[in-house]
Design a protein around this motif. Structure first.
Motif, PDB file in Angstrom:
ATOM      1  N   THR A 249       0.735   0.375   7.897  1.00 43.07           N
ATOM      2  CA  THR A 249       1.204  -0.790   7.148  1.00 43.07           C
ATOM      3  C   THR A 249       2.478  -0.453   6.371  1.00 43.07           C
ATOM      4  OG1 THR A 249      -0.039  -0.276   5.137  1.00 43.07           O
ATOM      5  CG2 THR A 249      -1.186  -1.564   6.847  1.00 43.07           C
TER       6      THR A 249
ATOM      7  N   SER B  13       7.019   1.239   9.669  1.00 42.33           N
ATOM      8  CA  SER B  13       5.565   1.049   9.783  1.00 42.33           C
ATOM      9  C   SER B  13       5.173   0.719  11.224  1.00 42.33           C
ATOM     10  CB  SER B  13       5.074  -0.031   8.819  1.00 42.33           C
ATOM     11  OG  SER B  13       5.464  -1.314   9.221  1.00 42.33           O
TER      12      SER B  13
ATOM     13  N   ASN C 154       7.253   6.872  -2.073  1.00 40.15           N
ATOM     14  CA  ASN C 154       7.042   7.087  -3.504  1.00 40.15           C
ATOM     15  C   ASN C 154       6.330   8.395  -3.804  1.00 40.15           C
ATOM     16  OD1 ASN C 154       8.260   4.713  -4.599  1.00 40.15           O
ATOM     17  ND2 ASN C 154       6.561   3.539  -3.772  1.00 40.15           N
TER      18      ASN C 154
ATOM     19  N   THR D 236       2.888  -0.966   3.351  1.00 41.53           N
ATOM     20  CA  THR D 236       2.423  -0.389   2.086  1.00 41.53           C
ATOM     21  C   THR D 236       2.259   1.123   2.206  1.00 41.53           C
ATOM     22  OG1 THR D 236       1.293  -2.440   1.513  1.00 41.53           O
ATOM     23  CG2 THR D 236       0.572  -0.448   0.361  1.00 41.53           C
ATOM     24  N   GLN D 237       1.795   1.581   3.358  1.00 42.21           N
ATOM     25  CA  GLN D 237       1.652   3.019   3.569  1.00 42.21           C
ATOM     26  C   GLN D 237       3.018   3.704   3.584  1.00 42.21           C
ATOM     27  OE1 GLN D 237      -1.179   2.221   6.917  1.00 42.21           O
ATOM     28  NE2 GLN D 237      -2.105   4.136   6.193  1.00 42.21           N
TER      29      GLN D 237
ATOM     30  N   SER E  30       5.640   2.621   1.914  1.00 42.34           N
ATOM     31  CA  SER E  30       6.020   2.621   0.507  1.00 42.34           C
ATOM     32  C   SER E  30       5.335   3.761  -0.240  1.00 42.34           C
ATOM     33  CB  SER E  30       5.645   1.278  -0.128  1.00 42.34           C
ATOM     34  OG  SER E  30       5.934   1.287  -1.505  1.00 42.34           O
ATOM     35  N   ASP E  31       4.062   3.969   0.022  1.00 43.90           N
ATOM     36  CA  ASP E  31       3.338   5.068  -0.615  1.00 43.90           C
ATOM     37  C   ASP E  31       3.944   6.419  -0.248  1.00 43.90           C
ATOM     38  OD1 ASP E  31       1.587   3.385  -1.921  1.00 43.90           O
ATOM     39  OD2 ASP E  31      -0.048   3.648  -0.473  1.00 43.90           O
TER      40      ASP E  31
ATOM     41  N   GLN F 126      11.169  -0.774   5.746  1.00 38.61           N
ATOM     42  CA  GLN F 126       9.850  -0.149   5.729  1.00 38.61           C
ATOM     43  C   GLN F 126       8.986  -0.742   6.835  1.00 38.61           C
ATOM     44  OE1 GLN F 126       8.416  -0.706   1.716  1.00 38.61           O
ATOM     45  NE2 GLN F 126       9.303   1.239   1.039  1.00 38.61           N
TER      46      GLN F 126
END
Length: 73
Positions: free
Chosen positions: A33, A27, A42, A35-36, A38-39, A23
């Motif tokens: 990021t 990114s 998901n 996290t983005q 991952s979002d 990831q």
């Protein structure tokens, strides 16, 4: 109609099919990021058209495939 869950599933599948691609790697490519990413995987968020194009080029698939409009990569 766009389904972020399908987009996320396909993004995750494509990333997993590329050995060693994380990831964090995606990114960096998209300048977001981890996290983005991952979002996105998901199904909780999507991305811009420019970043969609980067993903298509990186994974050598069509936008229609990533968006769930066709099952042919």
């Amino acid at each position: 109609m766009f389904d972020p869950k399908i987009f996320g599933q396909r993004l995750l599948l494509l990333r997993k099919q590329c050995p060693g691609v994380t990831q964090a790697d995606i990114s960096k490519l998209l300048e977001v990021t981890p996290t983005q990413i991952s979002d996105m995987e998901n199904g909780n968020s999507a991305t811009t058209m420019a970043r969609l194009c980067l993903l298509c080029d990186y994974f050598n698939v069509s936008a229609d495939y990533l968006l769930g409009r066709t099952d042919i990569p």
